[in-house]
Write a protein that holds these residues in place. Structure first.
Motif, PDB file in Angstrom:
ATOM      1  N   LEU A   1      28.498  31.394  57.117  1.00  0.00           N
ATOM      2  CA  LEU A   1      29.755  31.824  56.524  1.00  0.00           C
ATOM      3  C   LEU A   1      29.483  32.743  55.341  1.00  0.00           C
ATOM      4  O   LEU A   1      28.459  32.626  54.677  1.00  0.00           O
ATOM      5  N   VAL A   2      30.420  33.660  55.098  1.00  0.00           N
ATOM      6  CA  VAL A   2      30.330  34.453  53.882  1.00  0.00           C
ATOM      7  C   VAL A   2      30.550  33.516  52.697  1.00  0.00           C
ATOM      8  O   VAL A   2      31.525  32.777  52.637  1.00  0.00           O
ATOM      9  N   LEU A   3      29.616  33.531  51.758  1.00  0.00           N
ATOM     10  CA  LEU A   3      29.754  32.721  50.559  1.00  0.00           C
ATOM     11  C   LEU A   3      30.770  33.408  49.653  1.00  0.00           C
ATOM     12  O   LEU A   3      30.739  34.627  49.491  1.00  0.00           O
ATOM     13  N   VAL A   4      31.658  32.636  49.055  1.00  0.00           N
ATOM     14  CA  VAL A   4      32.769  33.237  48.315  1.00  0.00           C
ATOM     15  C   VAL A   4      32.915  32.605  46.932  1.00  0.00           C
ATOM     16  O   VAL A   4      32.993  31.380  46.805  1.00  0.00           O
ATOM     17  N   LEU A   5      32.951  33.449  45.910  1.00  0.00           N
ATOM     18  CA  LEU A   5      33.301  33.025  44.559  1.00  0.00           C
ATOM     19  C   LEU A   5      34.550  33.803  44.155  1.00  0.00           C
ATOM     20  O   LEU A   5      34.517  35.025  44.031  1.00  0.00           O
ATOM     21  N   VAL A   6      35.654  33.082  44.019  1.00  0.00           N
ATOM     22  CA  VAL A   6      36.936  33.709  43.697  1.00  0.00           C
ATOM     23  C   VAL A   6      37.158  33.700  42.185  1.00  0.00           C
ATOM     24  O   VAL A   6      36.882  32.697  41.516  1.00  0.00           O
ATOM     25  N   LEU A   7      37.665  34.812  41.665  1.00  0.00           N
ATOM     26  CA  LEU A   7      38.014  34.920  40.253  1.00  0.00           C
ATOM     27  C   LEU A   7      39.528  35.057  40.132  1.00  0.00           C
ATOM     28  O   LEU A   7      40.145  35.792  40.903  1.00  0.00           O
ATOM     29  N   SER A   8      40.112  34.348  39.191  1.00  0.00           N
ATOM     30  CA  SER A   8      41.556  34.405  39.025  1.00  0.00           C
ATOM     31  C   SER A   8      41.918  34.425  37.547  1.00  0.00           C
ATOM     32  O   SER A   8      41.218  33.851  36.706  1.00  0.00           O
ATOM     33  N   GLN A   9      43.014  35.082  37.242  1.00  0.00           N
ATOM     34  CA  GLN A   9      43.529  35.116  35.875  1.00  0.00           C
ATOM     35  C   GLN A   9      44.261  33.815  35.538  1.00  0.00           C
ATOM     36  O   GLN A   9      44.409  33.468  34.370  1.00  0.00           O
TER      37      GLN A   9
ATOM     38  N   THR B   1      49.610  44.802  47.399  1.00  0.00           N
ATOM     39  CA  THR B   1      50.732  43.898  47.116  1.00  0.00           C
ATOM     40  C   THR B   1      50.498  43.037  45.882  1.00  0.00           C
ATOM     41  O   THR B   1      51.441  42.473  45.340  1.00  0.00           O
ATOM     42  N   ARG B   2      49.236  42.875  45.476  1.00  0.00           N
ATOM     43  CA  ARG B   2      48.860  42.017  44.348  1.00  0.00           C
ATOM     44  C   ARG B   2      49.354  40.576  44.529  1.00  0.00           C
ATOM     45  O   ARG B   2      49.828  39.943  43.593  1.00  0.00           O
ATOM     46  N   THR B   3      49.267  40.106  45.758  1.00  0.00           N
ATOM     47  CA  THR B   3      49.566  38.693  46.010  1.00  0.00           C
ATOM     48  C   THR B   3      48.222  37.977  46.135  1.00  0.00           C
ATOM     49  O   THR B   3      47.476  37.939  45.176  1.00  0.00           O
ATOM     50  N   ALA B   4      47.931  37.404  47.270  1.00  0.00           N
ATOM     51  CA  ALA B   4      46.664  36.690  47.439  1.00  0.00           C
ATOM     52  C   ALA B   4      45.764  37.418  48.432  1.00  0.00           C
ATOM     53  O   ALA B   4      45.015  36.789  49.185  1.00  0.00           O
ATOM     54  N   GLU B   5      45.794  38.760  48.397  1.00  0.00           N
ATOM     55  CA  GLU B   5      45.038  39.528  49.394  1.00  0.00           C
ATOM     56  C   GLU B   5      43.533  39.315  49.306  1.00  0.00           C
ATOM     57  O   GLU B   5      42.844  39.264  50.325  1.00  0.00           O
TER      58      GLU B   5
ATOM     59  N   ALA C   1      30.543  37.098  48.350  1.00  0.00           N
ATOM     60  CA  ALA C   1      31.627  37.963  47.881  1.00  0.00           C
ATOM     61  C   ALA C   1      32.197  37.386  46.603  1.00  0.00           C
ATOM     62  O   ALA C   1      32.542  36.203  46.555  1.00  0.00           O
ATOM     63  N   ILE C   2      32.293  38.211  45.566  1.00  0.00           N
ATOM     64  CA  ILE C   2      32.947  37.820  44.317  1.00  0.00           C
ATOM     65  C   ILE C   2      34.258  38.588  44.278  1.00  0.00           C
ATOM     66  O   ILE C   2      34.258  39.822  44.165  1.00  0.00           O
ATOM     67  N   VAL C   3      35.361  37.891  44.428  1.00  0.00           N
ATOM     68  CA  VAL C   3      36.639  38.571  44.659  1.00  0.00           C
ATOM     69  C   VAL C   3      37.733  38.081  43.717  1.00  0.00           C
ATOM     70  O   VAL C   3      37.793  36.909  43.355  1.00  0.00           O
ATOM     71  N   ASP C   4      38.591  39.022  43.331  1.00  0.00           N
ATOM     72  CA  ASP C   4      39.808  38.687  42.600  1.00  0.00           C
ATOM     73  C   ASP C   4      40.821  38.179  43.621  1.00  0.00           C
ATOM     74  O   ASP C   4      40.927  38.715  44.730  1.00  0.00           O
ATOM     75  N   VAL C   5      41.567  37.152  43.256  1.00  0.00           N
ATOM     76  CA  VAL C   5      42.566  36.603  44.172  1.00  0.00           C
ATOM     77  C   VAL C   5      43.615  37.654  44.512  1.00  0.00           C
ATOM     78  O   VAL C   5      43.935  37.880  45.685  1.00  0.00           O
ATOM     79  N   ARG C   6      44.148  38.312  43.499  1.00  0.00           N
ATOM     80  CA  ARG C   6      45.261  39.244  43.684  1.00  0.00           C
ATOM     81  C   ARG C   6      44.763  40.681  43.607  1.00  0.00           C
ATOM     82  O   ARG C   6      44.240  41.113  42.587  1.00  0.00           O
ATOM     83  N   LEU C   7      44.936  41.403  44.712  1.00  0.00           N
ATOM     84  CA  LEU C   7      44.472  42.788  44.797  1.00  0.00           C
ATOM     85  C   LEU C   7      45.604  43.695  45.261  1.00  0.00           C
ATOM     86  O   LEU C   7      46.549  43.237  45.920  1.00  0.00           O
ATOM     87  N   PRO C   8      45.516  45.003  44.949  1.00  0.00           N
ATOM     88  CA  PRO C   8      46.472  45.963  45.520  1.00  0.00           C
ATOM     89  C   PRO C   8      46.310  45.986  47.042  1.00  0.00           C
ATOM     90  O   PRO C   8      45.245  45.637  47.553  1.00  0.00           O
TER      91      PRO C   8
END
Length: 243
Positions: A97-105, A58-62, A49-56
């Motif tokens: 485990l789901v492999l995770v690459l997080v993207l953040s601003q 709430t745009r927190t750490a969802e 999963a390639i995911v943004d840290v903050r998503l609608p």
């Protein structure tokens, strides 16, 4: 390899999907909010999963939390006995485990620490700017896919400046090795960067493990634990070596 992409900015989401496709990675879903990501990660055909840290909404750490929850859920499902049979055997061809690459601003060491603390390795934390360098981005995805851990060098730099004292048992060279280890680099890559031999890197790595009280153990990834100790800014509890 199959992937889920979660990014609320449409142009960036489309761009990531195209980059992954060009790199031979099949994107099975591309979503824009937390609930959609949670649903997508429930699929059993998702490798990474390639995911943004903050998503609608709430745009927190969802995004981060959904990814961590999915890792824990898959790990629990893997350990759960199948109906009418004994315990589930060891890991099969799909990752436990789901492999995770997080993207953040933003540079947020706490997010990196939480991701690593989810256990099992195979995680990464990059700033979104890195997506612009296609080769670097795909290399990070592949490092995570191979079970490695990747931290953005700006996150690493922030950690070095904030977390010096708890690990002051390490020499300057050992800190350099640990810094590159945190970026997900192999011993070969570390040797090339520092212009030393792989044997020397191995000696430094073993010294780091010893100084952080990380004796060999079949159930631990010591590279991940070393980086996690650094992120926490404290040494891990002392454990006796296996008998």
């Amino acid at each position: 390899m199959t992937a889920v992409v979660a990014e609320d900015q449409a142009l960036l989401r489309v761009g990531i999907v195209r980059i992954l496709a060009a790199g031979g990675i099949d994107v099975v879903e591309a979503v824009e909010d937390g609930p959609s990501l949670t649903a997508a990660l429930a699929r059993d055909d998702v490798d990474i999963a390639i995911v943004d840290v903050r998503l609608p909404p709430t745009r927190t750490a969802e995004g981060l939390q959904a990814a961590i929850d999915a890792r824990r859920a898959r790990g629990q499902a893997h350990r759960r006995p199948r109906s009418g049979s004994g315990p589930t055997p060891g890991p099969g061809p799909l990752p436990v485990l789901v492999l995770v690459l997080v993207l953040s601003q933003w540079v947020e060491p706490l997010y990196a620490r939480d991701l690593l603390a989810s256990g099992g390795g195979a995680v990464g934390y990059l700033l979104k700017d890195r997506v612009a360098d296609v080769d670097e981005f795909l290399a990070a995805v592949r490092r995570v896919a191979s079970g490695g851990t990747v931290l953005d060098h700006e996150v690493v730099a922030r950690l070095v400046s904030r977390r010096e004292q708890p690990l002051d048992r390490l020499t300057g060279r050992e800190r350099e090795v640990l810094t590159l280890m945190a970026e997900g680099r192999s011993n070969t890559a570390i040797a090339a960067r520092l212009v030393i031999t792989e044997k020397a890197v191995g000696k430094h790595t073993n010294s780091i493990f010893t100084k952080l009280d990380l004796p060999p153990a079949a159930d631990d990834n010591r590279r991940v634990l070393a980086v996690l100790a650094w992120l926490n800014g404290t040494d891990l509890p002392r454990r006796p070596p296996p008998g």
